[in-house]
Design a protein around this motif. Structure first.
Motif, PDB file in Angstrom:
ATOM      1  N   UNK A 121      -2.925   1.509  14.018  1.00 59.58           N
ATOM      2  CA  UNK A 121      -3.301   0.864  14.241  1.00 59.58           C
ATOM      3  C   UNK A 121      -4.323  -0.215  13.389  1.00 59.58           C
ATOM      4  N   UNK A 122      -5.117   0.506  12.786  1.00 58.68           N
ATOM      5  CA  UNK A 122      -5.720  -0.143  11.220  1.00 58.68           C
ATOM      6  C   UNK A 122      -4.582  -0.075  10.067  1.00 58.68           C
ATOM      7  N   UNK A 123      -3.785  -0.035  10.047  1.00 55.61           N
ATOM      8  CA  UNK A 123      -2.659   0.214   9.415  1.00 55.61           C
ATOM      9  C   UNK A 123      -2.215  -1.711   9.363  1.00 55.61           C
ATOM     10  N   UNK A 124      -2.686  -2.139  10.648  1.00 56.44           N
ATOM     11  CA  UNK A 124      -2.461  -2.997  10.558  1.00 56.44           C
ATOM     12  C   UNK A 124      -3.351  -4.213   9.492  1.00 56.44           C
ATOM     13  N   UNK A 125      -4.662  -4.065   9.062  1.00 58.15           N
ATOM     14  CA  UNK A 125      -5.764  -4.446   8.750  1.00 58.15           C
ATOM     15  C   UNK A 125      -5.244  -3.925   7.484  1.00 58.15           C
ATOM     16  N   UNK A 126      -4.781  -2.844   7.146  1.00 56.00           N
ATOM     17  CA  UNK A 126      -4.811  -2.441   5.460  1.00 56.00           C
ATOM     18  C   UNK A 126      -3.355  -3.245   4.905  1.00 56.00           C
ATOM     19  N   UNK A 127      -2.600  -3.629   5.818  1.00 55.54           N
ATOM     20  CA  UNK A 127      -1.070  -4.345   5.827  1.00 55.54           C
ATOM     21  C   UNK A 127      -1.309  -6.125   4.585  1.00 55.54           C
ATOM     22  N   UNK A 128      -2.000  -6.780   5.697  1.00 53.81           N
ATOM     23  CA  UNK A 128      -2.366  -7.741   6.017  1.00 53.81           C
ATOM     24  C   UNK A 128      -3.795  -8.086   4.729  1.00 53.81           C
ATOM     25  N   UNK A 129      -4.557  -7.233   4.973  1.00 49.69           N
ATOM     26  CA  UNK A 129      -5.775  -7.115   3.473  1.00 49.69           C
ATOM     27  C   UNK A 129      -4.927  -6.787   2.183  1.00 49.69           C
ATOM     28  N   UNK A 130      -3.660  -6.202   2.056  1.00 52.22           N
ATOM     29  CA  UNK A 130      -2.917  -6.175   0.704  1.00 52.22           C
ATOM     30  C   UNK A 130      -2.037  -7.520   0.275  1.00 52.22           C
ATOM     31  N   UNK A 131      -1.665  -7.346   1.660  1.00 53.05           N
ATOM     32  CA  UNK A 131      -0.904  -8.855   0.728  1.00 53.05           C
ATOM     33  C   UNK A 131      -1.746 -10.293   1.160  1.00 53.05           C
ATOM     34  N   UNK A 132      -2.784 -10.385   1.626  1.00 48.47           N
ATOM     35  CA  UNK A 132      -3.603 -11.157   1.314  1.00 48.47           C
ATOM     36  C   UNK A 132      -4.028 -11.101   0.016  1.00 48.47           C
ATOM     37  N   UNK A 133      -4.672 -10.165  -1.002  1.00 50.23           N
ATOM     38  CA  UNK A 133      -4.996  -9.363  -2.109  1.00 50.23           C
ATOM     39  C   UNK A 133      -3.762  -9.780  -3.486  1.00 50.23           C
ATOM     40  N   UNK A 134      -2.883 -10.316  -2.791  1.00 48.03           N
ATOM     41  CA  UNK A 134      -1.873 -10.441  -3.715  1.00 48.03           C
ATOM     42  C   UNK A 134      -1.314  -9.266  -4.270  1.00 48.03           C
ATOM     43  N   UNK A 135      -0.683  -8.305  -3.245  1.00 49.71           N
ATOM     44  CA  UNK A 135      -0.331  -6.265  -3.386  1.00 49.71           C
ATOM     45  C   UNK A 135       0.970  -6.760  -2.549  1.00 49.71           C
ATOM     46  N   UNK A 195       5.293  -1.411   1.598  1.00 50.30           N
ATOM     47  CA  UNK A 195       5.347  -0.260   1.631  1.00 50.30           C
ATOM     48  C   UNK A 195       4.837   0.394   2.808  1.00 50.30           C
ATOM     49  N   UNK A 196       3.242   0.213   2.683  1.00 54.05           N
ATOM     50  CA  UNK A 196       2.828   0.615   3.816  1.00 54.05           C
ATOM     51  C   UNK A 196       3.098   0.291   4.847  1.00 54.05           C
ATOM     52  N   UNK A 197       3.622  -1.302   5.402  1.00 53.40           N
ATOM     53  CA  UNK A 197       4.610  -1.408   6.332  1.00 53.40           C
ATOM     54  C   UNK A 197       5.425  -0.169   6.941  1.00 53.40           C
ATOM     55  N   UNK A 198       6.665   0.139   6.055  1.00 53.19           N
ATOM     56  CA  UNK A 198       7.422   0.275   5.996  1.00 53.19           C
ATOM     57  C   UNK A 198       7.795   1.838   5.948  1.00 53.19           C
TER      58      UNK A 198
END
Length: 148
Positions: free
Chosen positions: A54-68, A74-77
């Motif tokens: 569930x924390x990966x949802x946050x990591x994916x969102x933050x990576x996207x917002x940070x421009x990555x 990759x993390x999501x997939x």
């Protein structure tokens, strides 16, 4: 008072149960208690893995917002929602463990106590308590009913 107790409320072994049987049932119960602990760790594994997923949802969102976006994708997939072993999420591991190991083990232990000790569980511990307690000491009573 239950059928496990004498007239004073103390757990007593049936007359036809020998020392080796009491020791064997104590060992069987100890093994089941260890399995109970292992099962608890399995539930911890289940809950911790779920929390991480569930924390990966946050990591994916933050990576996207940070421009990555590539890393977010990759993390999501590759990790988010991934099986922990082929075809299994942790709840399925827990269910399989319960069905194929824990429940049969519990039944065998319960049936052995019923058949070999007249349904009186923890005879080994009850007898050890009786041997180790200081008779007459207010904090070493045999039963809660005897506590002053």
């Amino acid at each position: 008072m239950t059928n496990d107790d004498d007239h004073r409320g103390r757990r007593v072994r049936p007359e036809n149960v020998d020392d080796l049987t009491v020791e064997a049932l104590g060992s069987l119960s100890k093994a089941l208690e260890t399995t109970e602990r292992a099962r608890g760790h399995l539930y911890s594994f289940h809950q911790l893995t779920g929390t991480a997923d569930l924390e990966l949802d946050r990591a994916v969102a933050l990576l996207g917002r940070a421009g990555h976006e590539e890393w977010a994708a990759l993390v999501e997939r590759e990790v988010l929602g991934r099986n922990v072993i082929p075809g299994h999420w942790t709840f399925q591991v827990v269910e399989s463990y319960d069905r194929t190991y824990y429940e049969p083990f519990k039944k065998v232990e319960r049936d052995a106590v019923e058949a070999l000790a007249g349904g009186r569980p923890h005879l080994y511990e009850a007898e050890m308590k009786e041997r180790r307690r200081t008779h007459g000491h207010r904090d070493h009573t045999a039963t809660p009913e005897e506590t002053p």
